[in-house]
Design a protein around this motif. Structure first.
Motif, mmCIF file in Angstrom:
data_model
loop_
_atom_site.group_PDB
_atom_site.id
_atom_site.type_symbol
_atom_site.label_atom_id
_atom_site.label_comp_id
_atom_site.label_asym_id
_atom_site.label_seq_id
_atom_site.Cartn_x
_atom_site.Cartn_y
_atom_site.Cartn_z
ATOM 1 N N GLU A 86 -4.465 -18.355 0.593
ATOM 2 C CA GLU A 86 -5.365 -17.764 -0.754
ATOM 3 C C GLU A 86 -5.267 -16.422 -0.899
ATOM 4 O O GLU A 86 -5.524 -15.982 -2.024
ATOM 5 C CB GLU A 86 -6.613 -18.289 -0.694
ATOM 6 N N ARG A 87 -5.159 -15.455 0.212
ATOM 7 C CA ARG A 87 -4.934 -14.257 0.083
ATOM 8 C C ARG A 87 -3.932 -13.832 -0.282
ATOM 9 O O ARG A 87 -3.614 -12.552 -1.084
ATOM 10 C CB ARG A 87 -5.162 -13.727 1.687
ATOM 11 N N THR A 88 -2.904 -14.728 -0.348
ATOM 12 C CA THR A 88 -1.368 -14.281 -0.937
ATOM 13 C C THR A 88 -1.633 -14.170 -2.573
ATOM 14 O O THR A 88 -0.794 -13.453 -3.443
ATOM 15 C CB THR A 88 -0.323 -15.542 -0.758
ATOM 16 N N ARG A 89 -2.665 -14.818 -3.240
ATOM 17 C CA ARG A 89 -2.785 -14.964 -4.780
ATOM 18 C C ARG A 89 -3.001 -13.464 -5.071
ATOM 19 O O ARG A 89 -2.466 -12.887 -6.035
ATOM 20 C CB ARG A 89 -3.795 -15.614 -5.058
ATOM 21 N N ALA A 90 -4.111 -12.712 -4.366
ATOM 22 C CA ALA A 90 -4.432 -11.078 -4.696
ATOM 23 C C ALA A 90 -3.075 -10.401 -4.593
ATOM 24 O O ALA A 90 -2.868 -9.304 -5.357
ATOM 25 C CB ALA A 90 -5.514 -10.656 -3.906
ATOM 26 N N VAL B 41 -1.313 -7.976 -7.339
ATOM 27 C CA VAL B 41 -1.145 -6.689 -7.140
ATOM 28 C C VAL B 41 0.303 -6.361 -7.049
ATOM 29 O O VAL B 41 0.443 -5.019 -7.796
ATOM 30 C CB VAL B 41 -1.822 -6.032 -5.705
ATOM 31 N N ALA B 42 1.302 -6.697 -6.494
ATOM 32 C CA ALA B 42 2.656 -6.399 -6.494
ATOM 33 C C ALA B 42 3.102 -6.498 -7.880
ATOM 34 O O ALA B 42 3.676 -5.710 -8.333
ATOM 35 C CB ALA B 42 3.121 -7.604 -5.657
ATOM 36 N N ALA B 43 2.809 -7.346 -8.779
ATOM 37 C CA ALA B 43 3.227 -7.416 -9.986
ATOM 38 C C ALA B 43 2.453 -6.245 -11.152
ATOM 39 O O ALA B 43 3.009 -5.575 -11.673
ATOM 40 C CB ALA B 43 2.886 -8.734 -10.993
ATOM 41 N N GLU B 44 1.217 -6.246 -10.750
ATOM 42 C CA GLU B 44 0.536 -5.003 -11.402
ATOM 43 C C GLU B 44 1.129 -3.690 -11.272
ATOM 44 O O GLU B 44 0.993 -2.777 -12.267
ATOM 45 C CB GLU B 44 -0.899 -5.030 -11.250
ATOM 46 N N ALA B 45 1.664 -3.576 -10.163
ATOM 47 C CA ALA B 45 2.199 -2.137 -9.718
ATOM 48 C C ALA B 45 3.517 -1.642 -10.466
ATOM 49 O O ALA B 45 4.069 -0.718 -10.249
ATOM 50 C CB ALA B 45 2.214 -1.929 -8.207
ATOM 51 N N VAL B 46 4.271 -2.605 -11.026
ATOM 52 C CA VAL B 46 5.534 -2.454 -11.742
ATOM 53 C C VAL B 46 5.249 -1.868 -13.050
ATOM 54 O O VAL B 46 4.619 -2.400 -13.962
ATOM 55 C CB VAL B 46 6.234 -3.791 -11.917
ATOM 56 N N PRO B 47 6.178 -0.734 -13.496
ATOM 57 C CA PRO B 47 5.981 -0.065 -14.533
ATOM 58 C C PRO B 47 6.387 -1.107 -15.735
ATOM 59 O O PRO B 47 7.156 -1.912 -15.604
ATOM 60 C CB PRO B 47 7.012 1.052 -14.497
ATOM 61 N N GLY B 48 5.348 -0.891 -16.798
ATOM 62 C CA GLY B 48 5.658 -1.765 -17.971
ATOM 63 C C GLY B 48 5.068 -3.019 -18.142
ATOM 64 O O GLY B 48 4.869 -3.781 -18.874
ATOM 65 N N VAL B 49 4.337 -3.585 -16.958
ATOM 66 C CA VAL B 49 3.610 -4.645 -16.860
ATOM 67 C C VAL B 49 2.130 -4.458 -17.785
ATOM 68 O O VAL B 49 1.532 -3.672 -17.363
ATOM 69 C CB VAL B 49 3.147 -5.170 -15.590
ATOM 70 N N LYS B 50 1.960 -5.358 -18.560
ATOM 71 C CA LYS B 50 0.852 -5.170 -19.395
ATOM 72 C C LYS B 50 -0.484 -5.991 -18.872
ATOM 73 O O LYS B 50 -1.414 -5.505 -18.828
ATOM 74 C CB LYS B 50 1.204 -5.561 -20.851
ATOM 75 N N SER B 51 -0.117 -7.101 -18.236
ATOM 76 C CA SER B 51 -1.162 -8.070 -17.597
ATOM 77 C C SER B 51 -0.428 -9.018 -16.649
ATOM 78 O O SER B 51 0.704 -9.129 -16.873
ATOM 79 C CB SER B 51 -2.148 -8.688 -18.511
ATOM 80 N N VAL B 52 -1.106 -9.676 -15.858
ATOM 81 C CA VAL B 52 -0.688 -10.482 -15.044
ATOM 82 C C VAL B 52 -1.455 -12.132 -15.469
ATOM 83 O O VAL B 52 -2.882 -11.942 -15.107
ATOM 84 C CB VAL B 52 -0.660 -10.074 -13.590
ATOM 85 N N THR B 53 -0.730 -13.147 -15.314
ATOM 86 C CA THR B 53 -1.379 -14.528 -15.470
ATOM 87 C C THR B 53 -1.070 -15.175 -14.266
ATOM 88 O O THR B 53 -0.071 -15.283 -13.782
ATOM 89 C CB THR B 53 -0.932 -15.142 -16.689
#
Length: 241
Positions: free
Chosen positions: A196-200, A204-216
């Motif tokens: 389950e810790r992989t979810r967060a 976080v990995a996706a949110e750190a990429v420039p241009g990402v508005k949100s993560v679903t």
């Protein structure tokens, strides 16, 4: 990144013969918590707030219990007296100073700061002080990084590849069970995770990429031992195989 990328140049320093009063006033007026001590341009020590908190003027000298005083050598007591009463920087400065060079990898410099629980590292080159790297310098570099990320323009394809590359750099994300889709800057994570810790971490990995508005998050967690399946946050309830 290298230390040279974040360090402060043009560092204010003092000499061993600078008075403690002058050093205190200089730290306050310059809004810094430590000063390198230079003798003919060569680093010989550092004086910090921590070196000056146990002073006779404040009545904060180190107190020693009566039983500990029985074990304390006269030499140690004399050394403590110098630290709390010394009038010159030479009397109170720390001489066992960790240093780095401008070419030191930033991760190695931070490791030293964490291991020694220190707030700053003098930067030397050819035995001469050329700068200092502090925690504040790291925060400024971090703020600049955030600013560059927020202003970045990337296509959905570029975002997708950047997220996949970041996941691939870590054991928890390189197993290929996490799928990445991007639509108008919104990252959708799909697939299966087994911790389950992989979810967060994936979020976080996706949110750190420039241009990402949100993560679903559409990731499904399967508990390996029991076989219990936990559905994504937007779906309710676990079920068993």
């Amino acid at each position: 990144m290298k230390v040279a990328d974040v360090m402060t140049r043009g560092v204010i320093g003092v000499s061993p013969q600078t008075t403690v009063a002058e050093a205190v006033n200089l730290m306050l007026s310059s809004r810094i918590s430590g000063l390198p001590v230079l003798d003919d341009g060569k680093l010989v020590g550092i004086v910090t707030e921590g070196d000056l908190i146990r002073r006779a003027e404040l009545g904060t000298e180190r107190r020693v219990s009566w039983w500990r005083s029985l074990l304390m050598t006269p030499g140690k007591e004399a050394a403590d007296y110098v630290l709390s009463h010394g009038a010159k920087v030479d009397d109170v400065m720390t001489t066992d100073v960790d240093t780095v060079t401008p070419d030191t990898d930033l991760v190695d410099a931070v490791d030293i700061m964490n291991r020694r629980a220190i707030k700053r590292l003098p930067v030397v080159e050819d035995d001469r002080l050329v700068g200092i790297m502090s925690r504040a310098d790291l925060l400024r570099a971090l703020a600049a990084k955030f600013a560059r990320q927020q202003s970045g323009e990337m296509t959905d394809t570029e975002i997708r590849e950047a997220v996949r590359a970041e996941l691939g750099r870590h054991p928890w994300g390189r197993d290929g069970f996490i799928e990445v889709h991007v639509r108008a800057g919104v990252v959708e994570l799909e697939g299966t995770i087994y911790d389950e810790r992989t979810r967060a971490a994936a979020r976080v990995a996706a949110e750190a990429v420039p241009g990402v508005k949100s993560v679903t998050d559409h990731l499904v967690w399967i508990e390996p031992m029991s076989g219990v399946v936990m559905m994504p946050p937007d779906m309710d309830g676990p079920y068993s195989r």
